[in-house]
Structure formats: structure tokens, C-alpha cells
Design a protein around this motif. Sequence first.
Motif, short mmCIF file in Angstrom:
data_model
loop_
_atom_site.label_atom_id
_atom_site.label_comp_id
_atom_site.label_asym_id
_atom_site.label_seq_id
_atom_site.Cartn_x
_atom_site.Cartn_y
_atom_site.Cartn_z
N VAL A 78 0.82 -1.06 0.01
CA VAL A 78 0.13 0.01 0.28
C VAL A 78 0.99 1.16 -0.03
CG1 VAL A 78 -1.60 1.20 1.33
CG2 VAL A 78 -2.15 -1.12 1.07
N GLY A 79 1.96 1.16 0.81
CA GLY A 79 2.92 2.19 0.80
C GLY A 79 3.47 2.45 -0.40
N LEU A 80 3.86 1.51 -1.14
CA LEU A 80 4.55 1.43 -2.43
C LEU A 80 3.49 2.25 -3.39
CD1 LEU A 80 6.77 -1.82 -2.72
CD2 LEU A 80 7.53 0.78 -2.61
N ILE A 81 2.08 1.67 -3.42
CA ILE A 81 1.31 2.23 -4.25
C ILE A 81 1.11 3.82 -4.21
CG2 ILE A 81 -1.46 2.38 -4.94
CD1 ILE A 81 -1.42 -0.82 -4.20
N ILE A 82 1.03 4.35 -2.88
CA ILE A 82 1.15 5.53 -2.68
C ILE A 82 2.06 6.47 -3.18
CG2 ILE A 82 0.99 7.44 -0.72
CD1 ILE A 82 -0.64 5.38 0.96
N ILE A 83 3.41 5.82 -2.94
CA ILE A 83 4.71 6.39 -3.47
C ILE A 83 4.64 6.64 -5.00
CG2 ILE A 83 7.16 5.96 -3.87
CD1 ILE A 83 7.31 4.98 -1.05
N LYS A 84 4.22 5.45 -5.71
CA LYS A 84 4.03 5.44 -7.14
C LYS A 84 3.34 6.70 -7.78
CE LYS A 84 2.85 2.67 -11.22
NZ LYS A 84 1.74 3.67 -11.62
N ILE A 85 2.06 6.82 -6.83
CA ILE A 85 1.16 7.85 -7.21
C ILE A 85 1.84 8.99 -7.19
CG2 ILE A 85 -0.95 8.94 -6.49
CD1 ILE A 85 -2.02 5.95 -5.39
N GLY A 86 2.47 9.33 -5.97
CA GLY A 86 3.03 10.77 -5.76
C GLY A 86 4.08 11.05 -6.96
N ILE A 87 4.83 10.13 -7.38
CA ILE A 87 5.87 10.37 -8.15
C ILE A 87 5.39 10.67 -9.41
CG2 ILE A 87 7.63 9.08 -9.57
CD1 ILE A 87 8.36 7.66 -7.12
N SER A 88 4.12 9.85 -9.81
CA SER A 88 3.50 10.11 -11.09
C SER A 88 2.80 11.46 -11.40
CB SER A 88 2.12 9.04 -11.27
OG SER A 88 1.58 9.10 -12.52
N ILE A 89 2.19 11.96 -10.14
CA ILE A 89 1.70 13.30 -10.03
C ILE A 89 2.69 14.42 -10.19
CG2 ILE A 89 0.54 14.81 -8.67
CD1 ILE A 89 -1.21 12.76 -7.56
N VAL A 90 3.91 14.05 -9.48
CA VAL A 90 5.00 15.01 -9.67
C VAL A 90 5.49 15.03 -11.04
CG1 VAL A 90 7.47 15.59 -8.81
CG2 VAL A 90 5.80 14.99 -7.15
N ILE A 91 5.70 13.94 -11.56
CA ILE A 91 6.49 14.04 -13.14
C ILE A 91 5.32 14.69 -14.06
CG2 ILE A 91 6.91 12.42 -15.04
CD1 ILE A 91 8.03 10.53 -13.14
N ASP A 92 3.86 14.46 -13.98
CA ASP A 92 3.02 14.76 -14.81
C ASP A 92 3.23 16.26 -14.85
OD1 ASP A 92 2.42 12.43 -15.65
OD2 ASP A 92 0.53 12.40 -14.62
#
Length: 286
Positions: A181-195
Amino acid sequence: MKTTRVMLVSFATNLFLIVFKTIFGIIGSSSALLADGMHSFSDVISDLFALVGVKISNKPADLKHPYGHGKLEYLISLAMGTVIFLLGINIIKSSIKKEIIVPSIFVSLVSLITIIIKLLLSNYIIKNGKRLNNNILISSGYESRSDVISSFVVILSIILMNLSSKIYIFKYADIVATILVGLIIIKIGISIVIDNISVLLEEQVLDDDLRKEIETIFYSEPKLYSVDSLIILKFGPYSKLIANVSMDKDLSLLDVYNKMKYLEDKIKEVNKIKYYTIHVDPYIEK
């Protein structure tokens, strides 16, 4: 305001889910469900950022900001992604050295209820985000949709933990699920930052229908012979058009002005275009 109404619905729903997941996570002894509750907390953070961002980004243009404040939408989303990323790291850190307790099987029913609620909510936010052409809403909607994945992970961990008496290794399922769950949240954060970094670096709007609509407006003028370049940039809730066109070289300056004024008025009617810069060259046959 329509965007604010959407975010208030999301905020209220996520606030309910935090309380719902936290209470049953404690009662059912599920650290994965508690982590999932923190995932919903990230949604509340997203909603708060979105509410502030929408209000600021829709401020009208002023002397210092002739193109308005639309790009603040991306800075707010960037901050949102950073906070979500840090939240994911903290969830993973907290899962280390946790006491292993087999959660109650009824917690899986709680997760199933949250899945249904989040699917309905994320679809509602994304649909309205696309309809209103709002990047913050779209980012928030996809972040909410990921909550569905984390809830599925929680259900699986609960089932495996309850089978740990037969298969010993399954007793670690709750810890593994918390980390996932933590990794999923990290992935979301990175994706939003990159976009949003991409948009701040002047990302183009890749919408063929919108380009064709604008080209059709240009070519409706018989004395306009070619559209040499056409760039549409994302600009918060709106878009900015930068175009280079060629017109009949024998036209007077006044004729060019009148014809371009007519075309600009037509372009203003296009829903997503608010700002534009159009350069006119004399058409020279090659």
C-alpha cells in the motif's frame, strides 16, 4: 462553482473513509487496513490542495499576471504529489517491526465496502475533471482510483493471515500488504509530480479534434492560404494558442487586421482556448 462542488463531495467521502477504515482497522487488528486509512488521508490532502488550487488558479488576470493564475494549478498538484510521496514512505517505515496479529476476517467486508465507494467516487471526479478540463480534479480522481487497488491488497492480506495457522509464512501477509500500500502511494506521488513538471515545462495539448477545429476556423478565411505552425499549450483550466499563418501578400494592413479580428473572435468561442498569439506572414508561393 462546479469544480468546488466536486471537490467538496470528494472531501466529505474521504473523511468518512478515514474514520471508517481506522476504526475497523483497530477493531479488526489490521495494520494493512490502517495503512489503507492513511491512503484515504492522502486523498483528503489531495482534496484540500485541490480546493485551494482551484480557488487560486481561477483568479482573474492582473497587471503582473496578464495570463491569469492558471499555472498555479500545476504547482498545487506538484505539492500534492510530494506530500503523497512522503506519506507512502512513512507508511512503509511504520510497517517495520510491527507486532504480528491475525486480523479478523470481517475486516475484508469493510474493505469491500470501501472499494465500492471509491470506485463510484473516482469515476465521478475523473468524469467531471475531464468535462471541466481541470488537471487538479483529474489528478485527484486517479489518486482516488488507486485506493481501490490498495483495498484489494488489504482483502488478500486478511484472507492469507487467517490461513497462517496452516501455512506459516502467511502470517507476514499483513506487513507485506502494508508495504505494498505504501509503494502504491509512493508511485501515485511520483506520477503526479512527473506529470505536473511536464506541464510546467510547456507541455502541448495533444488533442487532434481541438487542432482540427482551430484549423477549420483559420481556413474559413479564403485569403488565408496556410497554417504554418499551431501549438496549443496547457495553461491551468484553459489553453494557450500560438499560431503562425500565411495570408495573401496583396492584402492591405487594414484588411489583414479586420480578417484576423474576425478569426480571433471565432477562436475565442472554442471552449478550451482563452489566450492566443497569432503571427501573420505574407504568403509567397514556392
